[in-house]
Design a protein around this motif. Sequence first.
Motif, PDB file in Angstrom:
ATOM      1  N   SER A  75      -3.786 -23.106  -3.361  1.00 10.12           N
ATOM      2  CA  SER A  75      -3.579 -24.506  -4.556  1.00 10.12           C
ATOM      3  C   SER A  75      -3.819 -23.765  -5.872  1.00 10.12           C
ATOM      4  O   SER A  75      -4.832 -23.757  -6.237  1.00 10.12           O
ATOM      5  CB  SER A  75      -4.208 -25.831  -4.248  1.00 10.12           C
ATOM      6  N   ILE A 136       0.602 -22.348  -3.839  1.00 15.87           N
ATOM      7  CA  ILE A 136       1.555 -23.300  -4.378  1.00 15.87           C
ATOM      8  C   ILE A 136       1.078 -23.660  -5.918  1.00 15.87           C
ATOM      9  O   ILE A 136       0.138 -24.243  -5.819  1.00 15.87           O
ATOM     10  CB  ILE A 136       1.143 -24.514  -3.204  1.00 15.87           C
ATOM     11  N   ALA A 138       1.635 -26.194  -8.359  1.00 18.06           N
ATOM     12  CA  ALA A 138       2.075 -27.810  -8.385  1.00 18.06           C
ATOM     13  C   ALA A 138       2.279 -28.183  -9.670  1.00 18.06           C
ATOM     14  O   ALA A 138       1.555 -27.636 -10.636  1.00 18.06           O
ATOM     15  CB  ALA A 138       0.888 -28.579  -7.693  1.00 18.06           C
ATOM     16  N   VAL A 168       4.874 -33.953  -9.303  1.00 18.12           N
ATOM     17  CA  VAL A 168       4.849 -33.822  -7.757  1.00 18.12           C
ATOM     18  C   VAL A 168       3.954 -34.904  -7.142  1.00 18.12           C
ATOM     19  O   VAL A 168       3.093 -35.087  -7.502  1.00 18.12           O
ATOM     20  CB  VAL A 168       4.590 -32.474  -7.277  1.00 18.12           C
ATOM     21  N   LEU A 173       3.352 -32.761  -1.772  1.00 12.00           N
ATOM     22  CA  LEU A 173       2.436 -31.746  -1.981  1.00 12.00           C
ATOM     23  C   LEU A 173       1.751 -31.051  -0.809  1.00 12.00           C
ATOM     24  O   LEU A 173       1.561 -30.197  -0.520  1.00 12.00           O
ATOM     25  CB  LEU A 173       1.584 -31.621  -3.302  1.00 12.00           C
ATOM     26  N   VAL A 176       4.041 -29.824   1.854  1.00  6.13           N
ATOM     27  CA  VAL A 176       4.526 -28.321   1.282  1.00  6.13           C
ATOM     28  C   VAL A 176       3.259 -27.373   1.912  1.00  6.13           C
ATOM     29  O   VAL A 176       3.598 -26.307   2.325  1.00  6.13           O
ATOM     30  CB  VAL A 176       4.674 -28.301  -0.095  1.00  6.13           C
ATOM     31  N   HIS A 177       1.972 -27.735   1.605  1.00  4.49           N
ATOM     32  CA  HIS A 177       1.009 -26.939   2.129  1.00  4.49           C
ATOM     33  C   HIS A 177       1.182 -26.852   3.670  1.00  4.49           C
ATOM     34  O   HIS A 177       0.845 -25.280   3.932  1.00  4.49           O
ATOM     35  CB  HIS A 177      -0.430 -27.366   1.678  1.00  4.49           C
ATOM     36  N   THR A 186       6.829 -17.524   4.908  1.00  4.34           N
ATOM     37  CA  THR A 186       6.715 -17.951   3.643  1.00  4.34           C
ATOM     38  C   THR A 186       5.495 -16.651   2.995  1.00  4.34           C
ATOM     39  O   THR A 186       4.647 -15.902   3.782  1.00  4.34           O
ATOM     40  CB  THR A 186       5.685 -19.105   3.373  1.00  4.34           C
ATOM     41  N   TYR A 190       4.921 -20.066  -4.924  1.00  2.04           N
ATOM     42  CA  TYR A 190       5.903 -21.229  -4.765  1.00  2.04           C
ATOM     43  C   TYR A 190       5.910 -22.299  -5.925  1.00  2.04           C
ATOM     44  O   TYR A 190       4.644 -22.963  -5.903  1.00  2.04           O
ATOM     45  CB  TYR A 190       5.882 -21.779  -3.471  1.00  2.04           C
ATOM     46  N   CYS A 192       5.910 -25.974  -6.979  1.00  4.86           N
ATOM     47  CA  CYS A 192       6.286 -27.225  -6.144  1.00  4.86           C
ATOM     48  C   CYS A 192       6.358 -28.253  -7.018  1.00  4.86           C
ATOM     49  O   CYS A 192       5.396 -28.595  -7.845  1.00  4.86           O
ATOM     50  CB  CYS A 192       4.902 -27.208  -5.106  1.00  4.86           C
ATOM     51  N   ASN A 194       8.789 -32.259  -7.403  1.00  2.00           N
ATOM     52  CA  ASN A 194       9.902 -33.194  -7.145  1.00  2.00           C
ATOM     53  C   ASN A 194      10.574 -34.135  -8.063  1.00  2.00           C
ATOM     54  O   ASN A 194      11.437 -34.814  -7.703  1.00  2.00           O
ATOM     55  CB  ASN A 194       9.672 -33.831  -5.671  1.00  2.00           C
TER      56      ASN A 194
END
Length: 219
Positions: A75, A136, A138, A168, A173, A176-177, A186, A190, A192, A194
């Motif tokens: 993360s 990820i 975020a 997000v 989130l 997605v993880h 994957t 990325y 992340c 929305n």
Amino acid sequence: MGREEERLVVFEVDVLDYHSILIALKGCSAMFCCLDSRDGYDVWQEKMVDSEIRGAINVAEACAQTDTIEKIIFSSSLTAAIWRESICSEKDVDERSWSDQEFCRKLKLWHALAKTLSEQAAWALAMDRMLNMVSINAGLVLGPGVSQQNPHVTGVAQMYENGVLASVDVNFLADVHIRAFQDRSTCGRYFCFNQTVTTEEEAVKLAQSLNPLISLPPR
């Protein structure tokens, strides 16, 4: 207690204690690694940055020494990619982008600096140890249970001004993880989010969600 609860084992882990991570990882197939300071990044400043880097290195090395680990889901944050002197330039921000360390220090963006350096350290070790890792990155995390003292908020006005403010939902989130682990294809980084905040109306809505008691100007 249900069957799933019976299988749950809780370990108390100090990411600065390498051996405690090793014990907790025994038999695990995935590592979901989220490193954040409980005290906030402004309290200890660069000391907390160094601790997060050491934590990322310990986690990655422990995963390398655990035969059952299939993938690390690390993360990180969009703040590890957006901060630079020319933030308002037309240059795109994408998965190849990294925040400038000296710029973060100059503006005292400790959270961004910690996320940049810890993610880079994790990637360096993952590539050296040939670990399967996904990060990820975020946006500003919002939703139930999320602390209002969000470290991302430092610099949020500049993010909005320069068109790189994204948020997000915490449940989105988390999903997605999980998907990043389950999908074997994957790889890499990325971004992340929305929702992007690009209008005054959206900015006001975001400000009120962060602090309902905030006094907002007419514009």
